[in-house]
Design a protein around this motif. Structure first.
Motif, PDB file in Angstrom:
ATOM      1  N   LEU A  18       0.830  -1.211   0.000  1.00 13.45           N
ATOM      2  CA  LEU A  18       0.000   0.000   0.000  1.00 13.45           C
ATOM      3  C   LEU A  18       0.860   1.255   0.000  1.00 13.45           C
ATOM      4  O   LEU A  18       0.589   2.223  -0.731  1.00 13.45           O
ATOM      5  CB  LEU A  18      -0.922   0.005   1.223  1.00 13.45           C
ATOM      6  N   LEU A  19       1.918   1.254   0.809  1.00 14.51           N
ATOM      7  CA  LEU A  19       2.803   2.418   0.846  1.00 14.51           C
ATOM      8  C   LEU A  19       3.547   2.576  -0.472  1.00 14.51           C
ATOM      9  O   LEU A  19       3.799   3.701  -0.931  1.00 14.51           O
ATOM     10  CB  LEU A  19       3.801   2.278   2.001  1.00 14.51           C
TER      11      LEU A  19
ATOM     12  N   GLU B 292       1.255   4.175  -3.145  1.00 11.02           N
ATOM     13  CA  GLU B 292       1.115   5.605  -2.860  1.00 11.02           C
ATOM     14  C   GLU B 292       2.393   6.347  -3.207  1.00 11.02           C
ATOM     15  O   GLU B 292       2.371   7.454  -3.756  1.00 11.02           O
ATOM     16  CB  GLU B 292       0.765   5.804  -1.383  1.00 11.02           C
TER      17      GLU B 292
ATOM     18  N   TYR C  38       2.671   6.801  -6.963  1.00 12.50           N
ATOM     19  CA  TYR C  38       1.753   7.855  -7.405  1.00 12.50           C
ATOM     20  C   TYR C  38       2.324   9.237  -7.101  1.00 12.50           C
ATOM     21  O   TYR C  38       2.290  10.141  -7.939  1.00 12.50           O
ATOM     22  CB  TYR C  38       0.404   7.660  -6.709  1.00 12.50           C
ATOM     23  N   LEU C  39       2.866   9.410  -5.905  1.00 10.75           N
ATOM     24  CA  LEU C  39       3.446  10.700  -5.535  1.00 10.75           C
ATOM     25  C   LEU C  39       4.701  10.997  -6.350  1.00 10.75           C
ATOM     26  O   LEU C  39       4.982  12.151  -6.688  1.00 10.75           O
ATOM     27  CB  LEU C  39       3.774  10.716  -4.038  1.00 10.75           C
TER      28      LEU C  39
ATOM     29  N   TRP D 263      -6.422   0.768  -2.480  1.00 11.23           N
ATOM     30  CA  TRP D 263      -5.940   2.147  -2.611  1.00 11.23           C
ATOM     31  C   TRP D 263      -6.861   2.966  -3.510  1.00 11.23           C
ATOM     32  O   TRP D 263      -7.216   4.101  -3.178  1.00 11.23           O
ATOM     33  CB  TRP D 263      -4.523   2.126  -3.158  1.00 11.23           C
TER      34      TRP D 263
ATOM     35  N   LYS E 155     -10.137   3.700  -1.788  1.00  9.22           N
ATOM     36  CA  LYS E 155      -9.976   4.757  -0.792  1.00  9.22           C
ATOM     37  C   LYS E 155      -9.969   6.131  -1.453  1.00  9.22           C
ATOM     38  O   LYS E 155     -10.602   7.082  -0.966  1.00  9.22           O
ATOM     39  CB  LYS E 155      -8.676   4.533  -0.013  1.00  9.22           C
ATOM     40  N   LYS E 156      -9.246   6.266  -2.568  1.00  6.12           N
ATOM     41  CA  LYS E 156      -9.201   7.537  -3.290  1.00  6.12           C
ATOM     42  C   LYS E 156     -10.590   7.913  -3.825  1.00  6.12           C
ATOM     43  O   LYS E 156     -10.995   9.088  -3.742  1.00  6.12           O
ATOM     44  CB  LYS E 156      -8.215   7.438  -4.460  1.00  6.12           C
TER      45      LYS E 156
END
Length: 322
Positions: free
Chosen positions: A18-19, A22, A25-26, A135, A138-139
């Motif tokens: 999950l991290l 993310e 994406y960042l 993920w 959640k978004k």
């Protein structure tokens, strides 16, 4: 039945997945991520010198890419959620992220566990695909909640604009300029389409269907009926804004009332699994005397069925229709 610390390792690898998604994406979209920022992305693009038609074309392409990706095998599971989340990832990029996460999970399982190859492959696929789905969901949930919260204020802003004599297209334009993302950019697209000759009610209907939001459908129907039969649109929208705000408050109240029951259901469903993991970590040989008996596997199956039934019934009890 020597489980040891492996459940914690699996949990740690899943959280790492999950991290990682993310972080990816960042890394690629950190500066412009903010398609859902408090800054209106459409106005920001216009301020950077892009023309109105270029901005409209770019935004329409971004917002339709996930719907068009529903024909891709396996991606249809994610397409609707990714559309609502308005992810910067394209469908193929998101599938590429799934592959990367599956490989990362497989490598981690290989280094930190002694499970067989087939189990590692299956678990890594579940972690990679499940992590991306979790993920994306959640978004999507966060973005839809934000739009639902912004919509009553946006409708009331249109009402004030109409009452001072502005046409409805100007009222849409004011919302596009004054309301933050994500709703500001969505209404900005409607304003741009209206400027190029498209009927506003058709644009609102398309937006409502794309986001699958009942309140937006109410708005589209109200505008469509008024455009055909006439009437005081400001008063119609004012009443609609009150209805939307009341429904929003009712949803929040229901959510607060059912919160205790939901957490109780989660606890009752998760406690047996947590107890199983804790017992095997503290005493891996706890079940060694009964694991080879003929009743052990049937008992495990019965317990699993009861847990699933418990989850279903708890979900039904707190799923109040409003």
């Amino acid at each position: 039945m020597n489980i040891g610390t492996e459940p914690l390792i699996y949990l740690g690898i899943f959280l790492g997945v999950l991290l990682l998604v993310e972080g990816i994406y960042l890394l690629f979209f950190g500066k412009s991520l903010s398609r859902n920022n408090k800054v209106n992305r459409r106005l920001d693009m216009l301020d950077r010198g892009e023309t109105r038609d270029e901005v409209l074309e770019k935004l329409r392409k971004e917002m339709s890419q996930h719907v068009n990706g529903q024909t891709i095998p396996f991606y249809s599971l994610l397409a609707e959620k990714a559309q609502k989340a308005n992810l910067a990832f394209s469908p193929f990029a998101l599938m590429g992220v799934m592959v990367v996460l599956c490989l990362a999970a497989y490598i981690s399982l290989t280094f930190f566990t002694d499970t067989g190859t087939i189990i590692r492959v299956c678990v890594s696929v579940v972690m990679g695909v499940g992590g991306v789905y979790f993920w994306v969901n959640k978004k999507a949930t966060a973005r839809m909640n934000m739009i639902e919260e912004q919509l009553p204020d946006a409708v009331e802003l249109m009402v004030r604009s109409l009452r001072v004599g502005h046409p409805f297209s100007s009222a849409i334009n004011i919302v596009a300029k004054e309301v933050a993302d994500p709703l500001g950019t969505e209404f900005g697209m409607i304003a741009d389409e209206a400027a190029y000759g498209r009927d506003v009610s058709d644009s609102l209907k398309e937006l409502a269907e794309r986001l699958d939001m009942q309140d937006l459908r109410f708005l589209a129907v109200a505008v469509s009926i008024q455009s055909k039969s006439g009437g005081n649109l400001a008063e119609i929208l004012y009443g609609l804004a009150q209805v939307i705000r009341s429904r929003f408050k009712l949803f929040r109240r229901v959510k607060a009332i059912t919160a205790e029951a939901k957490w109780s259901g989660l606890f009752l469903s998760g406690f047996p699994l947590g107890a199983l993991v804790a017992i095997n970590m503290m005493d891996p040989e706890y079940y060694s005397e009964v694991i080879d008996t003929q009743f052990f596997i049937p008992a495990c199956i019965v317990v699993g069925i009861f847990l699933i039934v418990n989850v279903i019934f708890m979900k039904m009890m707190v799923n109040i229709k409003v």
